[in-house]
Design an enzyme around this catalytic site. Structure first.
Site, PDB file in Angstrom:
ATOM      1  N   CYS A  90     -50.402  95.748 -32.451  1.00 43.30           N
ATOM      2  CA  CYS A  90     -49.560  94.532 -33.326  1.00 43.30           C
ATOM      3  C   CYS A  90     -48.401  94.198 -32.596  1.00 43.30           C
ATOM      4  O   CYS A  90     -47.342  94.740 -32.172  1.00 43.30           O
ATOM      5  CB  CYS A  90     -49.285  95.099 -34.839  1.00 43.30           C
ATOM      6  N   CYS A 140     -51.544  87.363 -31.455  1.00 45.97           N
ATOM      7  CA  CYS A 140     -51.482  88.466 -32.654  1.00 45.97           C
ATOM      8  C   CYS A 140     -52.867  89.083 -32.533  1.00 45.97           C
ATOM      9  O   CYS A 140     -53.855  88.391 -32.075  1.00 45.97           O
ATOM     10  CB  CYS A 140     -51.373  87.462 -33.924  1.00 45.97           C
TER      11      CYS A 140
HETATM   12  N1  DGL Z   1     -51.817  91.731 -35.713  1.00 47.23           N
HETATM   13  C1  DGL Z   1     -50.602  91.721 -36.048  1.00 47.23           C
HETATM   14  C2  DGL Z   1     -49.861  90.908 -34.708  1.00 47.23           C
HETATM   15  O1  DGL Z   1     -50.488  91.455 -33.655  1.00 47.23           O
HETATM   16  C3  DGL Z   1     -50.498  90.788 -37.201  1.00 47.23           C
HETATM   17  C4  DGL Z   1     -49.265  90.789 -37.924  1.00 47.23           C
HETATM   18  C5  DGL Z   1     -49.066  90.308 -39.248  1.00 47.23           C
HETATM   19  O2  DGL Z   1     -49.674  91.312 -40.277  1.00 47.23           O
HETATM   20  O3  DGL Z   1     -48.810  89.189 -39.632  1.00 47.23           O
HETATM   21  O4  DGL Z   1     -48.931  90.570 -34.738  1.00 47.23           O
END
Ligand code: DGL
Length: 260
Positions: free
Chosen positions: A71, A184
């Site tokens: 993430c 993301c």
């Molecule tokens: N997959 C997360 C990232 O790479 C998402 C973050 C979220 O929950 O907003 O930033």
């Protein structure tokens, strides 16, 4: 090798998929922190606390050798503290692929899609200062509030998702952006829609494969012999759409609930 991997939800599974392609003979544990998703619209302190709680859970319950912060948002908020607290643990984070995008662009116009928290973070700023100033680059940065939510709800091929992306991508399309960083780990799940809106005249950069290669290399340095079956245990702290999980991974897998 025991590897703990986490994200706020489904996005980190795009990283798991890449890890499954290269890492053999390992035990993977994945936590989707859906109870606290989306991270990208929370404060740094909150995201840090969730990340520390998950790391402690992995260490206590699974005795992990490596942690993958799948993430971008949690990496920005928590990787420095986690590395400081657990110097023996292999810790690999996820950062927007600004460097490869700058190396690849022909037009010098690069788009970055990420969560509001990632774009506001110091880490992203450092990344841009290090790489975007080396060439004559115009960056089109776009925070995408609400997009993680749409994906978590399973609204991927959905008119609202399409409308959000069309609005965010319009300046990039007009400006001649030829490379977009998916900053993301959820966004590869709408990669096809992004490519369609941009009429396929672009490269999409995501970092799952690079993370998997780095993990294999660090694991080998610790004596990991890369053969045999890799197992995957999936958990979520809240609700999660199992059909999407299976579609991303290309296999059925049970999902347990963990209280965190
Ligand atoms: N997959 C997360 C990232 O790479 C998402 C973050 C979220 O929950 O907003 O930033």
């Amino acid at each position: 090798m025991k590897v703990g991997i986490f994200d706020s939800g489904l996005g980190g599974l795009t990283v798991v998929r890449s890890i499954l392609d290269v890492l053999k003979g390992a035990e993977l544990f994945y936590i989707a922190d859906t109870k606290h998703a989306p991270y990208g619209e929370k404060s740094t302190e909150e995201i840090l606390q969730y990340s520390l709680d998950i790391t402690d859970y992995f260490l206590k319950n699974h005795h992990i050798d490596a942690l993958i912060i799948a993430c971008n948002t949690a990496t920005s908020a928590a990787i420095a503290t986690i590395r400081e607290r657990y110097p023996q643990l292999i810790v690999i984070g996820t950062e927007p692929g600004v460097k490869p995008a700058i190396e690849q662009t022909q037009t010098g116009r690069v788009g970055v899609l990420a969560t509001p928290a990632t774009l506001k973070g110091e880490k992203y700023q450092q990344l841009v200062d290090t790489h975007a100033k080396t060439k004559n680059i115009t960056l089109y940065e776009q925070a995408c509030p609400g997009l993680v939510d749409q994906i978590e709800k399973g609204h991927i091929e959905h008119p609202k998702t399409q409308a959000m992306l069309e609005e965010w991508l319009a300046p990039m399309k007009e400006g001649g952006v030829d490379t977009i960083v998916l900053g993301c780990t959820h966004y590869p799940l709408v990669g096809e829609m992004i490519a369609d809106i941009m009429e396929h005249r672009l490269s999409l950069i995501h970092t799952g494969e690079a993370i998997a290669r780095r993990l294999l290399s660090l694991a080998r340095q610790r004596g990991h012999l890369n053969y045999g079956e890799t197992t995957l245990k999936l958990s979520a702290t809240g609700t999660i759409d199992e059909t999407i999980v299976h579609a991303i991974l290309g296999r059925e897998a049970a999902i347990e609930t963990v209280a965190l």
